[in-house]
Design a protein around this motif. Structure first.
Motif: not given
Length: 310
Positions: A96-100, A189-190, A220-229
């Motif tokens: 469930f890490s994508p929740l934030p 952070i996101y 938005t989602v592609p812009g968050l990809y590196s942070t999430f990874f």
């Protein structure tokens, strides 16, 4: 002309050196803090190879080699049960890490800045509430004589719910509490990463006629990809660290089989049974596995993203 260029170059170098020294002096207290509390305690690992008793120095105790490590292995059935709980709770968190991320996007989509600030404030506050206070609130609400069961009785319900003592839902219940407590804090952070996305990208997709959903999906989602990874890989490296406070306050005989994680097990061995060398050996095991996972995650990051995280 050349002398002037050389002089200006020297002035720039002096400025840069001065700024570097200032930044180093600002960082120095934090470096010393990390060294004192993260590296100096590593000298205590020596006690894992001795027959240590409280009050004795390292030179006054007998060296026993790998005796405590062998004792841990001989009791591997209990260790595997503890590791099962630790991995299960960590894997639920990873799942469930994508929740934030989703929560940060939803907050960002709120048009009213006042309402957005109110939502962010109220969802961040639980992070600062002690687990002891959380337990008190949960006990008042969900215990057999708590508020929820009191309401159910008034409506004639015969079934009494008590998630605090239900072994079957212990993992899910603890995950839900941890999510409620940390979701708003983890989303910060996101939200900051969303604020850092180039506004021209949003303007471009709006000109192309993209709706709100398409804007989120393609900008938005592609812009968050590196942070999430990066955060996901760090979470993988900490898979053996579920935290101690939560499971310490919610631990009870009815749910002990599901809530005894590695951090609590180390406390039980070291403090409750006074077997400090064995608890240190368990801590060493946890540290070595965590460092191995961190470097493994770093290698994975290099292969998938071309960038390392450490």
């Amino acid at each position: 002309m050349s002398n002037g260029v050389v002089k200006s170059g020297k002035v720039k170098n002096r400025k840069r050196n001065k700024e570097s020294i200032q930044l180093f002096l600002i960082a120095l207290p934090f470096i010393l803090f990390i060294f004192a509390f993260s590296y100096v305690p590593l000298f205590g690992w020596a006690y894992a190879f001795t027959d240590y008793r409280a009050g004795k120095g390292l030179t006054d105790i007998d060296f026993v080699g790998l005796q405590h490590f062998i004792a841990i292995w001989n009791n591997r059935r209990e260790l595997f049960r503890v590791l099962r709980n630790t991995f299960a709770l960590s894997l639920i968190g990873l799942l469930f890490s994508p929740l934030p991320v989703v929560f940060a996007i939803l907050i960002n989509e709120i048009k009213s800045s006042k309402f957005r600030k109110i939502v962010q404030t109220f969802t961040t506050l639980p992070n600062f509430i002690s687990w002891i206070v959380v337990f008190t609130l949960v006990f008042a609400m969900f215990s057999s004589d708590g508020m929820v069961n009191g309401v159910l009785r008034k409506f004639g319900a015969e079934t009494i719910t008590n998630p605090l003592g239900n072994n079957d839902i212990a993992w899910g219940f603890q995950w839900a509490l941890a999510t409620w407590k940390s979701l708003g804090w983890n989303a910060i952070i996101y939200i900051a990463a969303i604020a850092g996305i180039d506004s021209e990208l949003y303007d471009a997709v709006h000109v192309d006629g993209a709706n709100r959903w398409q804007t989120i999906l393609h900008v938005t989602v592609p812009g968050l990809y590196s942070t999430f990874f990066v955060l996901l890989l760090l979470q993988i490296s900490n898979i053996l660290s579920n935290g101690f406070d939560q499971y310490f306050v919610f631990y009870n005989p009815l749910t002990a089989d599901k809530l005894e994680v590695l951090d609590y097990y180390v406390y039980k061995i070291g403090v409750l049974t006074n077997n400090y060398p064995q608890s240190i050996a368990l801590g060493m095991f946890k540290t070595i596995i965590s460092v191995t996972l961190l470097f493994g995650a770093n290698k994975l990051s290099q292969k998938m993203r071309g960038e390392s995280i450490v």
